[in-house]
Design a protein around this motif. Sequence first.
Motif, PDB file in Angstrom:
ATOM      1  N   ILE A   1     -17.011  52.359 -18.480  1.00 13.01           N
ATOM      2  CA  ILE A   1     -16.378  51.099 -18.877  1.00 13.01           C
ATOM      3  C   ILE A   1     -17.215  49.954 -18.319  1.00 13.01           C
ATOM      4  CG2 ILE A   1     -14.324  49.643 -18.697  1.00 13.01           C
ATOM      5  CD1 ILE A   1     -12.646  52.133 -18.467  1.00 13.01           C
TER       6      ILE A   1
ATOM      7  N   VAL B   1     -18.149  45.802 -18.193  1.00 15.40           N
ATOM      8  CA  VAL B   1     -17.732  44.430 -18.476  1.00 15.40           C
ATOM      9  C   VAL B   1     -18.912  43.493 -18.231  1.00 15.40           C
ATOM     10  CG1 VAL B   1     -15.258  44.673 -18.024  1.00 15.40           C
ATOM     11  CG2 VAL B   1     -16.794  44.203 -16.145  1.00 15.40           C
TER      12      VAL B   1
ATOM     13  N   SER C   1     -14.859  44.105 -22.014  1.00 15.01           N
ATOM     14  CA  SER C   1     -14.396  42.727 -21.882  1.00 15.01           C
ATOM     15  C   SER C   1     -15.583  41.804 -21.656  1.00 15.01           C
ATOM     16  CB  SER C   1     -13.428  42.626 -20.707  1.00 15.01           C
ATOM     17  OG  SER C   1     -13.057  41.291 -20.487  1.00 15.01           O
TER      18      SER C   1
ATOM     19  N   GLU D   1     -15.913  38.516 -19.780  1.00 16.27           N
ATOM     20  CA  GLU D   1     -15.132  37.725 -18.833  1.00 16.27           C
ATOM     21  C   GLU D   1     -15.607  36.272 -18.788  1.00 16.27           C
ATOM     22  OE1 GLU D   1     -12.646  39.098 -16.577  1.00 16.27           O
ATOM     23  OE2 GLU D   1     -12.688  40.769 -17.978  1.00 16.27           O
TER      24      GLU D   1
ATOM     25  N   ASN E   1     -14.839  41.192  -9.880  1.00 15.37           N
ATOM     26  CA  ASN E   1     -13.490  41.655  -9.522  1.00 15.37           C
ATOM     27  C   ASN E   1     -13.078  42.888 -10.313  1.00 15.37           C
ATOM     28  OD1 ASN E   1     -10.325  41.427 -10.193  1.00 15.37           O
ATOM     29  ND2 ASN E   1     -10.747  40.796  -8.096  1.00 15.37           N
ATOM     30  N   LYS E   2     -13.471  42.947 -11.592  1.00 17.20           N
ATOM     31  CA  LYS E   2     -13.108  44.107 -12.411  1.00 17.20           C
ATOM     32  C   LYS E   2     -13.801  45.374 -11.871  1.00 17.20           C
ATOM     33  CE  LYS E   2     -10.462  42.248 -15.698  1.00 17.20           C
ATOM     34  NZ  LYS E   2     -10.332  40.851 -15.297  1.00 17.20           N
TER      35      LYS E   2
ATOM     36  N   SER F   1     -12.247  46.155  -8.175  1.00 18.95           N
ATOM     37  CA  SER F   1     -10.882  46.677  -8.259  1.00 18.95           C
ATOM     38  C   SER F   1     -10.852  48.054  -8.919  1.00 18.95           C
ATOM     39  CB  SER F   1      -9.996  45.703  -9.034  1.00 18.95           C
ATOM     40  OG  SER F   1     -10.367  45.678 -10.395  1.00 18.95           O
ATOM     41  N   GLY F   2     -12.023  48.537  -9.354  1.00 15.40           N
ATOM     42  CA  GLY F   2     -12.093  49.887  -9.906  1.00 15.40           C
ATOM     43  C   GLY F   2     -11.684  49.991 -11.356  1.00 15.40           C
ATOM     44  N   ASN F   3     -11.441  48.853 -12.014  1.00 14.92           N
ATOM     45  CA  ASN F   3     -11.008  48.921 -13.408  1.00 14.92           C
ATOM     46  C   ASN F   3     -12.176  49.002 -14.380  1.00 14.92           C
ATOM     47  OD1 ASN F   3      -7.946  48.734 -13.571  1.00 14.92           O
ATOM     48  ND2 ASN F   3      -8.481  47.219 -12.013  1.00 14.92           N
ATOM     49  N   ALA F   4     -13.341  48.557 -13.945  1.00 16.15           N
ATOM     50  CA  ALA F   4     -14.538  48.757 -14.747  1.00 16.15           C
ATOM     51  C   ALA F   4     -15.509  49.600 -13.923  1.00 16.15           C
ATOM     52  CB  ALA F   4     -15.167  47.418 -15.110  1.00 16.15           C
ATOM     53  N   ASP F   5     -16.332  50.394 -14.629  1.00 16.75           N
ATOM     54  CA  ASP F   5     -17.305  51.221 -13.912  1.00 16.75           C
ATOM     55  C   ASP F   5     -18.573  50.444 -13.608  1.00 16.75           C
ATOM     56  OD1 ASP F   5     -15.725  53.626 -14.063  1.00 16.75           O
ATOM     57  OD2 ASP F   5     -16.178  53.616 -16.206  1.00 16.75           O
TER      58      ASP F   5
END
Lengths: 260, 273
Positions: free
Chosen positions: A144, A146, A173, A175, A183-184, A187-191
């Motif tokens: 993933i 961003v 995304s 951003e 931050n993405k 926070s572990g939401n994007a690789d």
Amino acid sequence: MSRHRYTVFTAVLGTAVVAGCGGGAQPSSGAGGQPGEGTLTVSAAASLTKVFGELEKRFETDNPGVDVVLNLGSSSTLAEQIVHGAPVDVFAAASPATMKTVADAGLAGAEQPVFTTNKLQIAVAAGNPKGVTGFADLNKPGVITVVCAPQVPCGAATEKVEKASGIALRPASREPDVKSVVNKVTSGNADAGVVYLTDVLDNDAKVDGVSFPEADNAINDYPVTALKNAPHAALAAKFVELVRGEDGRRALEAAGFGTP
Amino acid sequence: MIPGAPVRDRHVVGVGLPRVLWVPALVGLALIALPVVGLVVRADLARFPELVTGGAALSALGLSLRTAAVSTLLCLLFGGPLAAVLARSGAPGLRLIRPIVLLPLVLPPVVGGLALLYTVGRTGFGGRVLELWFGITVPFTTAAVVLAQTFVSMPFLVVSLEGALRTAGERYESVAATLGASPATVFRRVTLPLVLPGVGSGLVLAFARALGEFGATIAFAGSLQGTTQTLPLLVYQVREVDVDGAVALSLVLVVVAVLVIAVARPRAAEGLG
């Protein structure tokens, strides 16, 4: 801190005044009143937060009685504030385009030298669990990615790399600024996220950086100027000198910025 | 005519309004209206059609309308019963629950988005469960946009509806019950008609708030054309390079909001809420 807010408030008020007049007039100062005599207002791109924080302390030590107020934000927002009459002394932008907005309005100083550069890097979670080794890996299935929106400098640079390398990214995304990309990832939401080298160093506890040769195609220039209508012209020139001098260069290099 | 509904009784003599209230009222109106006038004045109306019919603009507008509609529906489905519980149940501890319901009004929306990210994001406890059990990742999806919008707009519906329920009182319901109506009948024939204006105004408010949502969405859902980039997100991004374009796009939001409030039960919006 309260002063910082005050500056923003004055800037907003200035904007309102200009809008009320139909957009033509240029008030020389904010309607809410001038900052104190020894207050130097420096509008700087958000990526310069850490370095300019250090330079602020340095400048205040070297010039007793002077209070440097940093107004940090996206370069285009800062440029817009200046165009609408915010009483700012020094403007350090993250892109020549945003400096041009101020120059086109006739508000920049005689010189707008590029004082540093910034380069893209891929930020991945610490330990690089997805094994990202280059720009092309950002499109690997299961990764993933961003990036910044093309309207902001880091996104424009990413787009340049995409064109130069022929690799069109498929991000999850785009951003609005580089910090939200970071931050993405943290926070572990994007690789993976395409950010600046300086952002990777700033978050080295949480992310690892992956360099890629294509980044050389999209070096970002940072221009600085002592504004024409600076309320404190002499101090403004002195601050620009500090930024471009030996101390400034050292602080910039330590944060990962390049020499132009 | 429903007995007890908020109607203007023609037999009551209008008391009139103290004139002195007009001055602060007009100042208040000007404070809201003038910046919008400034927006219209600033807008490059010649470029307006070209700007707002661009692919990104249309896609963002469509996404905004769809997600705001779904969020409003979710607010009604869950916020409605929540308001009923708060107003009528009398359960202990309600005093502690009400501030929680109002939290999204106080939290900066960006923080709300981060809270969602830390909860149902990939590393959050809810997110881990979703990924492990169902293979679902929420961030960067349209569902994340809906979730963010529902989070910020739910209090508007709950507060409107709870206010309406309290104003309506329980007298008529008690009477209906003593006359033999079942709780379901009382709810359908008495409670619901009484609070309908409150529901209407709550729905309009929730929809408007969802439509304008920015901070929670950007922090939680990200921004990708067609998937998560709603109109406010597009406005913010366009503003970076083209302020006039951003102003034109934001006017679309203004127009949509005015249409919604004017068309969707204007009397409800003026109702009890």
